[in-house]
Design an enzyme around this catalytic site. Sequence first.
Site, PDB file in Angstrom:
ATOM      1  N   CYS A 170      13.640  10.992   6.662  1.00  0.00           N
ATOM      2  CA  CYS A 170      13.513  10.592   8.061  1.00  0.00           C
ATOM      3  C   CYS A 170      14.802  10.861   8.814  1.00  0.00           C
ATOM      4  O   CYS A 170      14.797  11.084  10.012  1.00  0.00           O
ATOM      5  CB  CYS A 170      13.156   9.120   8.127  1.00  0.00           C
ATOM      6  SG  CYS A 170      14.263   8.088   7.179  1.00  0.00           S
ATOM      7  N   GLY A 176       2.842   4.425  13.041  1.00  0.00           N
ATOM      8  CA  GLY A 176       3.591   3.227  13.449  1.00  0.00           C
ATOM      9  C   GLY A 176       3.104   2.691  14.787  1.00  0.00           C
ATOM     10  O   GLY A 176       2.983   1.478  14.969  1.00  0.00           O
ATOM     11  N   LYS A 203       0.894  -1.165   0.000  1.00  0.00           N
ATOM     12  CA  LYS A 203       0.000   0.000   0.000  1.00  0.00           C
ATOM     13  C   LYS A 203       0.931   1.213   0.000  1.00  0.00           C
ATOM     14  O   LYS A 203       1.465   1.609   1.025  1.00  0.00           O
ATOM     15  CB  LYS A 203      -0.881  -0.007   1.247  1.00  0.00           C
ATOM     16  CG  LYS A 203      -2.212   0.700   1.078  1.00  0.00           C
ATOM     17  CD  LYS A 203      -2.117   2.169   0.692  1.00  0.00           C
ATOM     18  CE  LYS A 203      -1.823   3.071   1.869  1.00  0.00           C
ATOM     19  NZ  LYS A 203      -1.576   4.485   1.474  1.00  0.00           N
ATOM     20  N   GLU A 222       9.831   1.496  10.576  1.00  0.00           N
ATOM     21  CA  GLU A 222      10.861   2.524  10.356  1.00  0.00           C
ATOM     22  C   GLU A 222      10.157   3.860  10.460  1.00  0.00           C
ATOM     23  O   GLU A 222       9.374   4.226   9.580  1.00  0.00           O
ATOM     24  CB  GLU A 222      11.485   2.342   8.971  1.00  0.00           C
ATOM     25  CG  GLU A 222      12.317   1.086   8.817  1.00  0.00           C
ATOM     26  CD  GLU A 222      13.628   1.169   9.569  1.00  0.00           C
ATOM     27  OE1 GLU A 222      14.199   2.265   9.680  1.00  0.00           O
ATOM     28  OE2 GLU A 222      14.068   0.127  10.078  1.00  0.00           O
ATOM     29  N   GLY A 282       6.984   5.122   7.933  1.00  0.00           N
ATOM     30  CA  GLY A 282       6.128   6.303   7.975  1.00  0.00           C
ATOM     31  C   GLY A 282       6.258   7.000   9.310  1.00  0.00           C
ATOM     32  O   GLY A 282       7.278   6.862  10.001  1.00  0.00           O
ATOM     33  N   SER A 283       5.216   7.700   9.685  1.00  0.00           N
ATOM     34  CA  SER A 283       5.299   8.523  10.893  1.00  0.00           C
ATOM     35  C   SER A 283       5.205   7.662  12.159  1.00  0.00           C
ATOM     36  O   SER A 283       4.643   6.555  12.147  1.00  0.00           O
ATOM     37  CB  SER A 283       4.176   9.552  10.879  1.00  0.00           C
ATOM     38  OG  SER A 283       2.933   8.893  10.932  1.00  0.00           O
ATOM     39  N   THR A 284       5.717   8.206  13.232  1.00  0.00           N
ATOM     40  CA  THR A 284       5.699   7.491  14.513  1.00  0.00           C
ATOM     41  C   THR A 284       4.259   7.281  14.985  1.00  0.00           C
ATOM     42  O   THR A 284       3.926   6.222  15.527  1.00  0.00           O
ATOM     43  CB  THR A 284       6.538   8.273  15.551  1.00  0.00           C
ATOM     44  OG1 THR A 284       7.906   8.235  15.107  1.00  0.00           O
ATOM     45  CG2 THR A 284       6.455   7.669  16.928  1.00  0.00           C
ATOM     46  N   GLU A 311       9.359  16.460  14.871  1.00  0.00           N
ATOM     47  CA  GLU A 311       9.822  16.295  13.486  1.00  0.00           C
ATOM     48  C   GLU A 311       9.063  17.266  12.576  1.00  0.00           C
ATOM     49  O   GLU A 311       7.833  17.234  12.524  1.00  0.00           O
ATOM     50  CB  GLU A 311       9.564  14.850  13.043  1.00  0.00           C
ATOM     51  CG  GLU A 311      10.137  14.554  11.666  1.00  0.00           C
ATOM     52  CD  GLU A 311       9.861  13.119  11.218  1.00  0.00           C
ATOM     53  OE1 GLU A 311       8.720  12.654  11.399  1.00  0.00           O
ATOM     54  OE2 GLU A 311      10.781  12.489  10.676  1.00  0.00           O
TER      55      GLU A 311
HETATM   56  P1  NAD Z   1       2.328   8.462   7.383  1.00  0.00           P
HETATM   57  O1  NAD Z   1       2.483   7.674   8.639  1.00  0.00           O
HETATM   58  O2  NAD Z   1       1.304   9.530   7.356  1.00  0.00           O
HETATM   59  O3  NAD Z   1       1.992   7.505   6.155  1.00  0.00           O
HETATM   60  C1  NAD Z   1       2.817   6.421   5.811  1.00  0.00           C
HETATM   61  C2  NAD Z   1       1.969   5.369   5.129  1.00  0.00           C
HETATM   62  O4  NAD Z   1       1.039   4.864   6.083  1.00  0.00           O
HETATM   63  C3  NAD Z   1       1.147   5.893   3.958  1.00  0.00           C
HETATM   64  O5  NAD Z   1       1.085   4.903   2.954  1.00  0.00           O
HETATM   65  C4  NAD Z   1      -0.224   6.100   4.580  1.00  0.00           C
HETATM   66  O6  NAD Z   1      -1.276   6.038   3.655  1.00  0.00           O
HETATM   67  C5  NAD Z   1      -0.275   4.947   5.558  1.00  0.00           C
HETATM   68  N1  NAD Z   1      -1.199   5.126   6.678  1.00  0.00           N
HETATM   69  C6  NAD Z   1      -1.629   6.277   7.244  1.00  0.00           C
HETATM   70  N2  NAD Z   1      -2.507   6.002   8.244  1.00  0.00           N
HETATM   71  C7  NAD Z   1      -2.606   4.658   8.318  1.00  0.00           C
HETATM   72  C8  NAD Z   1      -3.336   3.767   9.157  1.00  0.00           C
HETATM   73  N3  NAD Z   1      -4.154   4.202  10.126  1.00  0.00           N
HETATM   74  N4  NAD Z   1      -3.180   2.434   8.977  1.00  0.00           N
HETATM   75  C9  NAD Z   1      -2.359   1.957   8.019  1.00  0.00           C
HETATM   76  N5  NAD Z   1      -1.664   2.752   7.180  1.00  0.00           N
HETATM   77  C10 NAD Z   1      -1.776   4.097   7.326  1.00  0.00           C
HETATM   78  O7  NAD Z   1       3.773   9.028   7.032  1.00  0.00           O
HETATM   79  P2  NAD Z   1       4.167   9.956   5.775  1.00  0.00           P
HETATM   80  O8  NAD Z   1       3.750  11.344   6.110  1.00  0.00           O
HETATM   81  O9  NAD Z   1       3.719   9.333   4.528  1.00  0.00           O
HETATM   82  O10 NAD Z   1       5.743   9.850   5.805  1.00  0.00           O
HETATM   83  C11 NAD Z   1       6.548  10.693   6.538  1.00  0.00           C
HETATM   84  C12 NAD Z   1       7.034  10.004   7.794  1.00  0.00           C
HETATM   85  O11 NAD Z   1       7.761   8.823   7.434  1.00  0.00           O
HETATM   86  C13 NAD Z   1       8.000  10.835   8.590  1.00  0.00           C
HETATM   87  O12 NAD Z   1       7.686  10.740   9.956  1.00  0.00           O
HETATM   88  C14 NAD Z   1       9.345  10.195   8.312  1.00  0.00           C
HETATM   89  O13 NAD Z   1      10.301  10.399   9.301  1.00  0.00           O
HETATM   90  C15 NAD Z   1       8.970   8.767   8.168  1.00  0.00           C
HETATM   91  N6  NAD Z   1       9.988   8.035   7.400  1.00  0.00           N
HETATM   92  C16 NAD Z   1      10.768   7.126   8.069  1.00  0.00           C
HETATM   93  C17 NAD Z   1      11.784   6.459   7.394  1.00  0.00           C
HETATM   94  C18 NAD Z   1      12.673   5.467   8.112  1.00  0.00           C
HETATM   95  O14 NAD Z   1      13.333   4.683   7.444  1.00  0.00           O
HETATM   96  N7  NAD Z   1      12.725   5.475   9.425  1.00  0.00           N
HETATM   97  C19 NAD Z   1      11.985   6.712   6.042  1.00  0.00           C
HETATM   98  C20 NAD Z   1      11.173   7.634   5.395  1.00  0.00           C
HETATM   99  C21 NAD Z   1      10.164   8.289   6.100  1.00  0.00           C
END
Ligand code: NAD
Length: 495
Positions: free
Chosen positions: A287, A236, A178, A253, A231-233, A386
Amino acid sequence: MSETKRHHHFIGGEHVAPSSGEYFPSINPATRGVLYEAARGGAEDIDRAVRAARAAFEDPAWRDLSQTKRGHLLRRLGDLIGENAEELARMESSDNGKLLREMRGQLAGLPEYYYYYAGLADKIQGSTIPTSDRRVLNYTTREPLGVVGAITPWNSPLTLTTSKLAPALSVGNTVVIKPSEYTSATVLRLAELVLEAGFPPGAVNVVTGFGAEAGQALADHRDIAKISFTGSTATGARIAANTASRFIGSTLELGGKSPNIVFEDANVANAAMGVVAGIFAAAGQTCIAGSRVFAHRSVYDELLERVTERARTIKIGDPLDEATELGPLAFEDQRDKVAGYVDLGRSEGAKVLTGGNATDAGLGGFFYEPTVLVDVDNDMRVVREEIFGPVAAIMPFETEEEVLRLANDTEYGLAAGVWTSNLSRAHRVADRLEAGTIWINTYRAMSPMSPRQGFKNSGVGIEHGTETIKEYTRLKSVWVNTSEDPVADPFVLRS
Ligand code: NAD
């Protein structure tokens, strides 16, 4: 008038229309133009994709394929990505606004991830265990988990998907991806290349859509064996709670607020470039962004001057233009979030040394100037949270102990940079920093061979390197009694 291109899901090796019949637009953040429409996935589409992945997982064509042959397929996929690198780089750059030269660089390195896990595919093995009974043969095997759900963000869609896909496939799992709702196109194209490489239909499926709909449905699906999430904490944490309650694993991550520390004995010119690379490359949308800069008091002024001087001359513009150094933020809310944080910083007492304004760069898009904040401290929200944009907070320090305390005083632990010419200090500080990746006299370096792991709220589990194989396999211990002697006592534990 040309029609907007529509992308369906990719399920079981076919382009499949969403069961809702709905699509949503993907916007070019540099120009606000609509690039294409993607299918709006929901629980029904996810269920279909998971069933296709499960069928592929159980199909002898995949289940019984030798590990060496799985490696061949991954190698072929790496080749195909290399052959399509320019198209993929352009698509990704238009979709998330990152510089074409940055995406070209990422794409040039991407095949190496597939080659690495191709090489590893037939070196994954168990062991034989000497138990206390010589008549017993005890051995272990590493098995694939089943259907892995991969949920990824928008900032480096193909690279971050690959970190999950290559190891998951190398050990025989099948995958449902996804991608972020902001960047669906390249991951869909990747799924086509997977099929072209010779993987069976259903080995890799993509359902596009929003997090609360498609993402949540994938994380909730009963036939998923694991979720691998970047994605975001906040998201996660929700996924971790959900997967834990079902006793399935997750690799997470997550976010970061990484310190970049410049000691008094550093090469300050190089350190300044490291600070610029850490926070202004990719418009700070990484990130691992080095968003908290600590400079020793004796080099603070010089570092500040060098960083702000470079920040002021950064060329903002069209990410597809080779000369551009800073593209837009990936979407409007992200730009507004960055602007909101800088305003918050001002109200908290921070001084904006350079930058601090949104701009459309004459293109209509969602740009934000490279920004340096000073007169900040570790208690301010702009230093603790962040921002995910081109905003550096630069702070002076006096002693090594003090900077270690400040650097570690954060909920995150993804990465850290250290600039010093003192070898002992470099290792001493690396040892004390609470972060999964430490860069000494460099920043933002990555390799498929080098494992990475977020400490604290930056994540759980390992990506890259050989260690990540454990994240995508389960261990089975097999006991074989080679003796044909009668069982002496059925009421005691055997060893
Ligand atoms: P996000 O958490 O908003 O979204 C990430 C993914 O999760 C997207 O595909 C989104 O549609 C999905 N998502 C959102 N809500 C969900 C839910 N309730 N259930 C399941 N899936 C859901 O994050 P973002 O804004 O897309 O990305 C930015 C974040 O990602 C930043 O916090 C960044 O630090 C982090 N990031 C981490 C790494 C790493 O390797 N640690 C790498 C890149 C980005």
